[in-house]
Design a protein around this motif. Structure first.
Motif, PDB file in Angstrom:
ATOM      1  N   GLU B 174      35.252 -45.351  13.474  1.00 36.05           N
ATOM      2  CA  GLU B 174      36.669 -44.983  13.478  1.00 36.05           C
ATOM      3  C   GLU B 174      36.838 -43.496  13.193  1.00 36.05           C
ATOM      4  O   GLU B 174      37.631 -42.807  13.826  1.00 36.05           O
ATOM      5  CB  GLU B 174      37.395 -45.757  12.368  1.00 36.05           C
ATOM      6  N   CYS B 176      34.744 -41.034  13.694  1.00 38.58           N
ATOM      7  CA  CYS B 176      34.329 -40.187  14.817  1.00 38.58           C
ATOM      8  C   CYS B 176      35.351 -40.260  15.953  1.00 38.58           C
ATOM      9  O   CYS B 176      35.724 -39.226  16.526  1.00 38.58           O
ATOM     10  CB  CYS B 176      32.962 -40.624  15.329  1.00 38.58           C
ATOM     11  N   SER B 177      35.781 -41.491  16.305  1.00 36.16           N
ATOM     12  CA  SER B 177      36.704 -41.620  17.441  1.00 36.16           C
ATOM     13  C   SER B 177      37.995 -40.868  17.173  1.00 36.16           C
ATOM     14  O   SER B 177      38.483 -40.132  18.048  1.00 36.16           O
ATOM     15  CB  SER B 177      37.056 -43.082  17.699  1.00 36.16           C
ATOM     16  N   ASN B 178      38.540 -41.036  15.970  1.00 39.27           N
ATOM     17  CA  ASN B 178      39.813 -40.375  15.671  1.00 39.27           C
ATOM     18  C   ASN B 178      39.656 -38.871  15.625  1.00 39.27           C
ATOM     19  O   ASN B 178      40.536 -38.128  16.060  1.00 39.27           O
ATOM     20  CB  ASN B 178      40.378 -40.893  14.349  1.00 39.27           C
ATOM     21  N   ALA B 180      37.478 -37.136  17.348  1.00 34.99           N
ATOM     22  CA  ALA B 180      37.341 -36.631  18.720  1.00 34.99           C
ATOM     23  C   ALA B 180      38.690 -36.602  19.435  1.00 34.99           C
ATOM     24  O   ALA B 180      39.029 -35.629  20.113  1.00 34.99           O
ATOM     25  CB  ALA B 180      36.360 -37.505  19.486  1.00 34.99           C
ATOM     26  N   LEU B 181      39.462 -37.674  19.262  1.00 33.17           N
ATOM     27  CA  LEU B 181      40.745 -37.750  19.969  1.00 33.17           C
ATOM     28  C   LEU B 181      41.683 -36.628  19.515  1.00 33.17           C
ATOM     29  O   LEU B 181      42.390 -36.027  20.332  1.00 33.17           O
ATOM     30  CB  LEU B 181      41.402 -39.108  19.728  1.00 33.17           C
ATOM     31  N   ARG B 184      40.357 -33.201  20.781  1.00 30.50           N
ATOM     32  CA  ARG B 184      40.501 -33.101  22.235  1.00 30.50           C
ATOM     33  C   ARG B 184      41.933 -32.730  22.628  1.00 30.50           C
ATOM     34  O   ARG B 184      42.158 -32.040  23.608  1.00 30.50           O
ATOM     35  CB  ARG B 184      40.139 -34.461  22.838  1.00 30.50           C
ATOM     36  N   ASN B 185      42.881 -33.203  21.836  1.00 32.83           N
ATOM     37  CA  ASN B 185      44.279 -32.881  22.137  1.00 32.83           C
ATOM     38  C   ASN B 185      44.731 -31.575  21.494  1.00 32.83           C
ATOM     39  O   ASN B 185      45.926 -31.307  21.415  1.00 32.83           O
ATOM     40  CB  ASN B 185      45.179 -34.017  21.663  1.00 32.83           C
ATOM     41  N   TYR B 209      26.828 -36.988  17.265  1.00 27.74           N
ATOM     42  CA  TYR B 209      27.967 -37.412  18.064  1.00 27.74           C
ATOM     43  C   TYR B 209      28.622 -36.281  18.849  1.00 27.74           C
ATOM     44  O   TYR B 209      29.126 -36.492  19.958  1.00 27.74           O
ATOM     45  CB  TYR B 209      28.990 -38.052  17.114  1.00 27.74           C
ATOM     46  N   ALA B 213      30.488 -36.360  22.612  1.00 32.47           N
ATOM     47  CA  ALA B 213      31.947 -36.349  22.693  1.00 32.47           C
ATOM     48  C   ALA B 213      32.464 -35.011  23.223  1.00 32.47           C
ATOM     49  O   ALA B 213      33.677 -34.795  23.277  1.00 32.47           O
ATOM     50  CB  ALA B 213      32.528 -36.623  21.319  1.00 32.47           C
ATOM     51  N   GLY B 214      31.555 -34.144  23.599  1.00 31.65           N
ATOM     52  CA  GLY B 214      31.971 -32.842  24.145  1.00 31.65           C
ATOM     53  C   GLY B 214      32.650 -31.969  23.102  1.00 31.65           C
ATOM     54  O   GLY B 214      33.592 -31.245  23.409  1.00 31.65           O
TER      55      GLY B 214
END
Lengths: 821, 552
Positions: B174, B176-178, B180-181, B184-185, B209, B213-214
């Motif tokens: 969670e 990492c995903s949050n 990255a999101l 990214r924005n 990671y 995840a760029g």
């Protein structure tokens, strides 16, 4: 037998009995037996033995050997059995050899008998031999049946199983002939041998030792599974009381085998004529524990014709665990909605409460059985779709810890199931299968809610997440369309709004399995809904396409491959967007094509490159707008990249793409679908000369001809098919054939020869269509296809080669002698 | 650890504190950061009147709900920290520490953090294990030593995970995903955290990671007065790390990948937001800084800087504080808040496995672990389930552990052992009488040879103190065995006694010689001959009794 084999056979026999020579491995001996089997099936064995006396000598010498090697002894026993299968040959060997091999004076009492392979060989030899009445007398005379009885309890499972099967075979053989008509159940007119076996089975069924009961039940299961003659009816009449007695014991011995037997009898002709059987089945269902009764219930429900009452009872057994769950989960008392007989009885509850493994095992079994049943045409009707849905949702909530049960059983279930991946997987699979039916909207909403919980939860394991995505896909695709039939219904649209942010997060997960499952889901859902306005709108607003593009550079190759497939699919529907914005669609497509081509040329792993080839082939098939824009350049660049690939699947897929291209230029090959109605073509196909020119421009010939000599057979086969198709299309037209005297055929053929010799580096240079066609006409492509169709070891598979190999390993052929200086 | 100065500096504590080296070093860093944060913003005044109970109950929540406010103390100073740390004696895993000879104390790896320990307290016949803050997950510290906890009489279990429903792996996902999101924005990510512990694992996760995840170009900032020391210390405690990381040291490579992140300028660390940081700062970025309570430290600045934009995210990873309470003063807040508590300590499933493995006779634990959490009363899986049921305790309760000390180990001196003459009374069982002096010092007991009988001394020497040891008398032999009454009666008859009566009593028998007016009481461990002044008869009877007994 061909003369060369006959010539080699004596040497081989000598090697086999020579204790100083190493024995060839088991595989060789098995192959040798296979070969002898085909030889004996094709002709008289007696003649074979007479023409090759070394074989009988081999058997004698093995028997007389002081310390025979178990492998060779086992081989000899099986070989003798093969020969003795024919009655005249049996007579020939019966005098001395067979009693020595299979009688008490043989290996039976010797030291070699301790090796399981010898006991197995003895049983298999007898199994081959027992084909005629003479064999029955022989078995009785040498007391083999008693030995087989004892081998039923052998420590080696293979031997024990073979012993059981042999008993069934002997019983069937004994009953063939005079007793076959209408045998009395008492068996007073049954042959002695059959009588003996049946009495042994009866004794075993009466035994208090579970192992013996199991053996007897297994023998009977095989008997009723394989023998469908009328005598089996008599056998069942005689034995069914003993089987029924087993049900009165507590606990029921060998319950698994008992279930197998009852189902085997029910499936056989005996089942349809015996009403008592249904009673026994009903009784068994009620006596067995819920876990043991599950497989029986499923078996009963799969039967074509059985009484409705029994089916109802069996279905009740399968539903009981779920009824229990529903009862435990119920916030307010109310009927769970299952048919009568499935109202979670106390035994099921006890099983649930006994231990975690029992509870999990029972639930998983029930879910798997119901999933299987749901797919069958004879599934019970009416199918309790709504309560099943409720139960699946309740189980998933228990596993997730989001259920709030009020009862004690509920609390226990909650504790046992919380975080249990096994049950989660089974329940998600089951829920996915239930998507084939419908349900009240309120329940469907619950289904989507629980699926969303699983997709969102950080605790979902990668496998559970994958199953949740699969179940979601099935429910989404099964959801009803809006009344106008052209767009998604409002509930689905609402769900999509919640789902896409979750998918977005999963695509950013550090766990590659999660990213991969997310991409697979996206591909599938886009494939089906790429044209739906609501889906397109939601997807384009969700940032998911951009993230998918990002994953083309993922460090995990599986994810890259899935990202390639997903972007390919998105692009086909015009849904793949890059940051350049929608005002320059041609730039986007070009960039995706370039990016995929880059992956095809540079990715170190095979999966992404294969995925790229699949996408390109699909694009070509679908007439993807941007591919069609400059078709030749597209094909030329892809083929160039594919031709240099080290992965044969990529090269093979390149040929697939080339074939699609050819078909588009020349029309479908007639042989592909002989019954297809020929559709009127929109535009006349290009002339052959133009087509050939185009093929030369995209260097398809060079690619295909190179592939013809590919070291991987599937590539060569595909190429051969493609060139044959082209040849067939080109030949009737004649066109270029008359164009001239094939100017550069010599250089082309020279290059091909070098390729065939393995010098693939040599380029073909500029090709003229005429030259290519001339080469194709001169090549024996049909012959090549025939050769490629044979397996690569067809040369080495011949018996002659086998014998030579076996002799070569021990150096009898003397070929290696020169090396020993 | 953070409360140590309060104990050592304010309670008159005079003892020794035992701790492992990483505990001391990292503890010092944590306390140093805390003191630094507090001292940065000195308070001119302090209010204490509100702590008056009558005033406090009039205050709004949560002030009125605060407990024992009168015991609240000011934060300690660096001087007190140093003084407290100076009282610590360093110990290593599996090192045996003798405490006054009474018990032996041993630290074991608990697998939770660098140097974190469980303790075994054992005497020769009793073993108590104290398990606190342990982890069975594969993170950076040495794995938990379970084997040494076996055969415990009592296992005191505490320091379980605070968030039993949050699986650390899922939470890292969670996180990492949050992260990255958000990045990214174009948003920034703020991670309020301690300067040591989970941050090492988070940085390692991100190291793996960020490429996928760029996020390679996104800067990571770690801001803490002790950031540099924390990152460097972690790399030098090789012997306290898990096996994988230990082997890296021999390559030689830094055990933690954050070294590479620093080297490639992806991770930068600063003592505070002032100075270099203000020059290097660029957005979007990820900032790790303290304090996780959001009440002091550099995190306060970032909350104020980024709180107004919904593009930014604050991700809570430390489970010690309620994120809602932490955020309360910053409301209304536009930035996104994500709660991913990463607590690697034991959960109840792991406890159940641990107890099966270790099999202590008794488990003692805080009361909270013996019932489901109040907010999820149906989750009976979220409690300790063991047999016999765990014994629970409340805060400040004094507990008698469920075992009795029955034996002491006594050593015997070799020369005394040499002098013993064992006699086999049953096959495999030998007995010997021992005459010795029991010497007890520092809870250790030694049997020494008795002093030689006093030599006749000519009577003129002055008595020395050692002469106070009592002289040993020559001991009578010891008896063993039992007297079969019937045979004894027959023997009496043979020896001329008549008119014998036998009575059974609760403890044995009474043989009554009516004629001689004598009573012989035979019991399990004693025999009494009661006769009136007839010494000859008594001796006769005694000798008859002795015939049935063994002497040694």
């Amino acid at each position: 037998m061909d003369p060369e084999c006959s010539r080699l056979l004596p040497a081989l026999c000598a090697v086999l009995v020579d204790p100083r020579q190493p024995v060839a491995d088991d595989t060789c001996l098995e192959k040798l037996l296979d070969w002898f089997k085909t030889v004996t099936e094709a002709g008289p064995s007696l003649l074979l033995l007479q023409e090759n006396p070394c074989l009988v000598e081999l058997l004698f010498r093995v028997l007389k050997a002081h310390d025979p090697r178990p492998r060779v002894l086992s081989f000899s026993l099986r070989l003798a059995g093969l020969f003795a299968a024919q009655e005249d040959c049996f007579q020939y060997l019966q005098g001395e050899l067979l009693p020595m091999l299979f009688g008490e004076s043989g290996p039976l009492g010797g030291a070699a008998w301790t090796a399981p392979t010898v006991r197995s060989g003895w049983l298999q030899g007898l199994r081959s031999l027992a084909q005629h009445p003479g064999a029955l007398r022989f078995l009785a005379d040498c007391g083999a049946v008693d030995t087989i009885f004892s081998l039923q309890g052998d420590s080696s499972l293979f031997v024990a199983s073979a012993a059981g099967q042999l008993l069934v075979h002997i019983l069937a053989l004994a009953m063939r002939g005079p007793a076959e008509g209408h045998p009395s159940p008492q068996g007073c007119d049954w042959p002695a041998c059959a009588q003996k076996i049946v009495c042994h089975v009866e004794d075993s069924l009466r035994s208090t030792a579970t192992l013996q009961v199991t053996q007897a039940l297994n023998v009977l299961t095989t008997t009723f599974g394989h023998c469908h003659s009328p005598w089996t009816q008599g056998l069942w009449v005689r034995l069914s009381p003993l089987v029924a007695c087993l049900l009165e014991k507590d606990p029921i011995p060998a319950s698994h085998s008992l279930v197998d037997l009852l189902l085997s009898v029910a499936r056989s002709p005996v089942g349809s004529s015996d009403c008592g059987l249904w009673e026994t089945l009903a009784q068994t269902l009620s006596h067995l524990s819920p876990t043991q009764a599950g497989p029986l219930a499923l078996g009963i429900l799969k039967l074509q014709d059985c009484p409705q009452a029994l089916k109802t009872q069996a279905f009740g057994v399968l539903l009981q665990p779920l009824a229990c769950v529903l009862k435990a989960a119920a916030q307010a008392p109310g009927p769970p909605g299952f048919p009568e007989g499935a109202t979670g009885d106390s035994i099921t509850v006890d099983t649930f409460l006994s231990s975690k493994s029992a509870c999990v095992g029972l639930l998983c079994q029930a879910l798997a059985h119901l999933e299987l049943l749901q797919l069958l045409p004879q599934r019970p009707s009416p199918w309790p779709q709504a309560p099943l849905l409720r139960a699946a949702v309740a189980i998933l909530r228990f596993c997730h810890g989001s259920a709030a049960p009020t009862s004690d059983v509920g609390g226990h279930l909650c504790a046992v199931l919380a975080g249990c991946v096994r049950v989660q997987r089974a329940a998600l699979d089951f829920l996915g299968t239930l998507s084939q039916g419908t349900g009240p909207q309120e329940l469907v909403t619950q289904v989507f809610a629980v699926l969303l919980e699983y997709l969102t939860s950080p605790d979902s394991s990668p496998m559970v997440l994958k199953k949740a995505f699969q179940a979601t896909l099935r429910w989404l695709l099964g959801s009803p369309k809006a009344p106008s039939c052209c767009d998604l219904d409002p509930h689905t649209q609402l769900f999509l709004g919640e789902l896409l942010p979750v998918l977005r997060k999963r695509l950013c997960s550090p766990c590659w399995e999660a990213r991969d499952s997310g991409l697979e889901f996206l591909t599938q859902v886009t494939r089906h809904w790429g044209g739906q306005a609501a889906f397109r709108h939601a997807l384009l607003a969700s940032e998911v396409p951009e993230l998918t593009g990002q994953l083309l550079r993922d460090p995990e190759s599986y994810v890259r491959a899935s990202a390639v497939t997903a972007t390919g699919q998105l692009s086909s529907w015009g849904l793949y967007a890059t940051p350049t914005g929608p005002e320059h669609p041609e730039v986007q497509q070009e960039s995706l094509f370039t990016e995929l081509l880059h992956i095809l040329s540079t990715d170190s792993e095979g999966f992404p490159r294969r995925a790229v080839m699949h996408v390109f082939t699909q694009w070509l098939k679908d007439g993807h707008a941007d591919v069609a824009e400059d078709l030749e350049q597209f094909v030329a660049r892809v083929l160039q990249a594919a031709s240099q690939d080290l992965d044969w699947e990529v090269r093979a897929q390149g040929l697939e793409l080339a074939l699609v291209f050819l078909e588009q230029l020349l029309g479908q090959p007639g042989s592909r679908c002989p019954y297809a109605v020929a559709l009127p073509e929109a535009a006349p196909p290009a002339t052959l000369a133009q087509v050939l020119q185009a093929l030369c421009r995209v260097q398809l010939f060079e690619f295909a001809l190179r592939a013809l000599f590919d070291c991987d057979r599937p590539v060569a086969q595909k190429s051969c098919d493609l060139l044959l198709f082209l040849k067939a299309k080109a030949t009737p037209c004649g066109g270029p054939q008359e164009a001239g005297a094939s100017p550069d055929v010599v250089s082309v053929e020279a290059a091909l020869q070098r390729w065939q010799a393995g010098e693939q580096g040599q380029p073909l240079g500029e090709l003229e269509p005429e030259a290519v066609m001339a080469v194709l006409r001169s090549m024996d492509l049909e012959g090549l296809r025939g050769m490629l169709a044979k397996s690569s070891d067809h040369m080495e598979k011949s018996p002659q080669s086998l014998l030579q190999d076996m002799l070569a390993t021990v150096g009898v052929l003397g070929e290696n002698e020169a090396d020993c200086y | 650890m953070m409360a140590l100065p309060y104990i050592t500096e304010h309670t008159g504590f005079t003892g020794t504190v035992y701790a492992t080296e990483p505990t001391v070093q990292i503890g010092r860093l944590l306390m140093e950061e805390l003191v630094n944060f507090i001292e940065r913003v000195p308070k001119a005044q302090s209010a204490s009147l509100w702590k008056n109970k009558d005033t406090q109950r009039l205050l709004p929540s949560p002030l009125k709900d605060a407990v024992e406010v009168s015991t609240w103390r000011r934060c300690y100073t660096m001087q007190e920290v140093n003084s407290a740390l100076s009282k610590i004696q360093l110990v290593g895993y599996s090192q045996k520490i003798e405490l006054f000879g009474a018990v032996q104390v041993t630290p074991l790896s608990s697998g939770y953090a660098l140097g974190s320990s469980n303790w075994i307290i054992q005497s020769h016949y009793e073993k108590v294990s104290y398990v606190s803050g342990s982890s069975l997950l594969t993170t950076h510290p040495q794995p938990m030593d379970q084997a040494s906890l076996k055969n415990s009489d009592v296992l005191i279990l505490t320091g379980l995970t605070q968030i039993p429903t949050a699986n650390p792996d899922g939470m890292v996902g969670e996180f990492c995903s949050n992260l990255a999101l958000t990045v990214r924005n174009g948003g920034n990510v703020l991670v309020p955290c301690y300067p040591s512990g989970v941050i090492y694992d988070l940085l390692e996760c991100l190291y793996q990671y960020i490429d996928s995840a760029g996020l390679s170009s996104i800067p990571f900032y770690f801001i803490s007065p002790v950031a540099n020391s924390s990152l460097e210390f972690s790399q030098i405690f090789a012997e306290w790390l898990c096996h994988n990381k230990q082997t890296k040291v021999y390559l030689p490579e830094p055990p933690f990948p954050h070294a590479e992140l620093i080297q490639t300028n992806k991770l930068k660390h600063y003592p505070s937001i002032h100075g270099d940081f203000s020059n290097d700062f660029r957005q979007p970025c990820v900032v790790f800084t303290g304090h996780p309570s959001l009440r002091f430290g550099d995190v306060v600045h970032f909350m104020e800087l980024w709180g107004k934009s919904s593009l930014n995210t604050v991700i809570f990873t430390e489970p010690d504080f309620s994120y809602l309470e932490a955020l309360a003063p910053y409301q209304p807040l536009a930035m996104k808040c994500i709660y991913c508590p990463i607590d690697t300590r034991l959960n109840f499933i792991q406890v159940s496995k641990l107890l099966k493995e270790v099999q202590p006779l008794h488990v003692v634990c805080p009361e909270q672990y013996t019932q489901p959490p109040p907010a999820q009363s149906h989750r009976v899986d979220l409690m300790i389930d063991c047999q016999p049921p765990a014994m629970s305790y409340r805060r400040a309760e004094v507990l008698a552990l469920p075992f009795r000390r029955r034996y002491e180990k006594i050593e015997i001196m070799p020369e005394l052992a040499d002098s013993l003459v064992p006699m086999e009374i049953k096959p495999g069982i030998s007995l010997a009488t021992v005459s010795a002096v029991l010497h007890t010092k520092d809870n250790k007991h030694v049997l020494q040879p008795p002093p030689r009988p006093a030599q006749p001394t000519g009577g003129k020497k002055r008595k020395r103190p050692s002469d106070d040891i009592p002289d040993c008398k020559v001991l009578k032999p010891l008896l063993s065995g039992s007297i079969p009454v019937e045979q004894f009666v027959q023997t009496l008859e043979k020896h001329g006694f008549s008119d014998i009566k036998v009575e059974d009593t609760a403890k044995g028998h009474i043989v009554l010689l009516q004629e001689a007016e004598t009573l012989i009481q035979i019991e399990e461990d004693s025999t009494h001959i009661i006769c009136d002044n007839d010494e000859v008869l008594r001796v006769r009877l005694r000798d008859l009794v002795l015939k049935f007994l063994q002497k040694f």
